[in-house]
Design a protein around this motif. Structure first.
Motif, short mmCIF file in Angstrom:
data_model
loop_
_atom_site.label_atom_id
_atom_site.label_comp_id
_atom_site.label_asym_id
_atom_site.label_seq_id
_atom_site.Cartn_x
_atom_site.Cartn_y
_atom_site.Cartn_z
N GLY A 67 0.86 -1.16 0.00
CA GLY A 67 0.00 0.00 0.00
C GLY A 67 0.89 1.21 0.00
N SER A 68 0.66 2.10 0.93
CA SER A 68 1.48 3.30 1.00
C SER A 68 2.80 3.03 1.70
CB SER A 68 0.72 4.40 1.74
OG SER A 68 0.45 3.98 3.06
N LEU A 69 2.99 1.81 2.20
CA LEU A 69 4.22 1.47 2.89
C LEU A 69 5.26 0.97 1.88
CD1 LEU A 69 2.57 -0.47 5.82
CD2 LEU A 69 3.41 1.87 5.84
N PRO A 70 6.55 1.12 2.17
CA PRO A 70 7.58 0.66 1.25
C PRO A 70 7.49 -0.85 1.01
CG PRO A 70 8.54 1.95 3.03
CD PRO A 70 7.10 1.74 3.38
N THR A 71 7.84 -1.26 -0.19
CA THR A 71 7.84 -2.67 -0.53
C THR A 71 9.15 -3.30 -0.06
OG1 THR A 71 6.51 -2.21 -2.48
CG2 THR A 71 7.67 -4.32 -2.43
N PRO A 72 9.08 -4.36 0.76
CA PRO A 72 10.32 -5.03 1.19
C PRO A 72 11.06 -5.61 -0.01
CG PRO A 72 8.42 -5.82 2.43
CD PRO A 72 7.90 -4.97 1.32
N VAL A 73 12.36 -5.61 0.06
CA VAL A 73 13.19 -6.17 -1.01
C VAL A 73 13.66 -7.54 -0.55
CG1 VAL A 73 15.27 -5.88 -2.38
CG2 VAL A 73 13.93 -3.87 -1.70
N PRO A 74 13.19 -8.61 -1.23
CA PRO A 74 13.61 -9.94 -0.81
C PRO A 74 15.06 -10.21 -1.18
CG PRO A 74 12.27 -10.08 -2.79
CD PRO A 74 12.29 -8.63 -2.37
N GLY A 75 15.73 -10.96 -0.34
CA GLY A 75 17.11 -11.34 -0.60
C GLY A 75 17.19 -12.83 -0.89
N PRO A 76 18.25 -13.27 -1.49
CA PRO A 76 18.37 -14.70 -1.78
C PRO A 76 18.61 -15.50 -0.51
CG PRO A 76 20.40 -13.56 -2.33
CD PRO A 76 19.41 -12.51 -1.92
N SER A 77 17.96 -16.63 -0.42
CA SER A 77 18.19 -17.53 0.70
C SER A 77 17.76 -18.93 0.29
CB SER A 77 17.43 -17.09 1.95
OG SER A 77 16.05 -17.17 1.73
N ARG A 78 18.29 -19.90 0.97
CA ARG A 78 17.98 -21.29 0.70
C ARG A 78 17.02 -21.80 1.77
NH1 ARG A 78 22.34 -25.85 1.33
NH2 ARG A 78 20.98 -27.59 0.95
N PRO A 79 15.83 -22.30 1.37
CA PRO A 79 14.86 -22.72 2.39
C PRO A 79 15.29 -23.97 3.15
CG PRO A 79 14.02 -23.20 0.19
CD PRO A 79 15.34 -22.46 0.02
N VAL A 80 14.90 -24.02 4.42
CA VAL A 80 15.09 -25.19 5.24
C VAL A 80 14.05 -26.22 4.79
CG1 VAL A 80 14.90 -26.05 7.62
CG2 VAL A 80 15.92 -23.82 7.17
N THR A 81 14.37 -27.50 4.86
CA THR A 81 13.44 -28.54 4.42
C THR A 81 12.21 -28.55 5.31
OG1 THR A 81 15.29 -29.87 3.63
CG2 THR A 81 13.21 -31.01 3.94
N GLY A 82 11.09 -28.24 4.74
CA GLY A 82 9.83 -28.18 5.47
C GLY A 82 9.22 -26.81 5.33
N ARG A 83 8.10 -26.63 5.97
CA ARG A 83 7.41 -25.34 5.92
C ARG A 83 6.78 -25.06 7.28
NH1 ARG A 83 4.31 -29.28 3.56
NH2 ARG A 83 2.11 -29.23 4.06
N TYR A 84 6.32 -23.85 7.43
CA TYR A 84 5.73 -23.41 8.69
C TYR A 84 4.31 -22.93 8.42
CZ TYR A 84 10.45 -23.65 10.52
OH TYR A 84 11.69 -24.09 10.90
N ALA A 85 3.39 -23.25 9.32
CA ALA A 85 1.98 -22.92 9.13
C ALA A 85 1.44 -22.21 10.36
CB ALA A 85 1.18 -24.18 8.86
N CYS A 86 0.27 -21.62 10.19
CA CYS A 86 -0.42 -20.93 11.27
C CYS A 86 -0.48 -21.82 12.51
CB CYS A 86 -1.83 -20.55 10.83
SG CYS A 86 -2.82 -19.77 12.12
N PRO A 87 -0.04 -21.33 13.66
CA PRO A 87 -0.01 -22.17 14.87
C PRO A 87 -1.39 -22.55 15.39
CG PRO A 87 0.55 -19.92 15.42
CD PRO A 87 0.46 -19.99 13.92
N ASN A 88 -2.41 -21.78 15.01
CA ASN A 88 -3.76 -22.05 15.49
C ASN A 88 -4.66 -22.61 14.40
OD1 ASN A 88 -3.24 -21.16 18.14
ND2 ASN A 88 -3.37 -19.06 17.44
N GLY A 89 -4.13 -22.77 13.19
CA GLY A 89 -4.92 -23.33 12.09
C GLY A 89 -6.08 -22.47 11.65
N ILE A 90 -6.02 -21.15 11.87
CA ILE A 90 -7.15 -20.30 11.50
C ILE A 90 -6.94 -19.55 10.19
CG2 ILE A 90 -8.01 -20.03 13.85
CD1 ILE A 90 -6.65 -17.29 13.90
N CYS A 91 -5.72 -19.59 9.67
CA CYS A 91 -5.49 -18.95 8.37
C CYS A 91 -4.60 -19.88 7.54
CB CYS A 91 -4.86 -17.56 8.51
SG CYS A 91 -3.10 -17.54 8.89
N GLY A 92 -4.46 -19.57 6.30
CA GLY A 92 -3.70 -20.41 5.40
C GLY A 92 -2.26 -20.00 5.22
#
Length: 121
Positions: A67-92
């Motif tokens: 929006g009116s806020l600055p856009t973050p600039v992503p940097g290169p990184s290698r993902p750890v095996t696996g993923r992280y999800a909402c701790p309460n299961g209420i969002c995707g």
């Protein structure tokens, strides 16, 4: 999950950066609206009204919500095996963790995201 849960996931992912951007004294009003959105999310209430007041919009053509806020600039990184999800299961919200990066957090509920190893549902 519906559009509201998707919006909540985008808000959750952006919350640390949003808080950083509204730290100064000139941002007192925006910081108050941001924290009202957090409280509404914790209570399970819609956050769309607050996000509109913050000019937090999602434009698929531009990538992450902005929006009116600055856009973050992503940097290169290698993902750890696996993923992280909402701790309460209420969002995707799903995040990967880059090597050397901190565990992703849900700043709405003030918890680390739940780790899901590769191959899990």
């Amino acid at each position: 999950m519906g559009a509201e849960a998707d919006e909540l996931a985008r808000f959750c992912a952006a919350l640390p950066e949003l808080r950083r951007l509204v730290r100064g004294p000139a941002s007192t009003a925006r910081r108050a609206v941001l924290e009202q959105a957090v409280l509404a999310a914790r209570r399970g209430e819609p956050v769309a009204e607050f996000l509109a007041r913050l000019d937090f919009v999602d434009d698929d053509a531009l990538g992450p919500p902005r929006g009116s806020l600055p856009t973050p600039v992503p940097g290169p990184s290698r993902p750890v095996t696996g993923r992280y999800a909402c701790p309460n299961g209420i969002c995707g919200r799903i995040e990967t963790r880059g090597a050397g990066h901190a565990v992703p957090r849900c700043d709405i509920h003030e918890q680390a995201l739940t780790f899901l190893p590769d191959g899990s549902p």
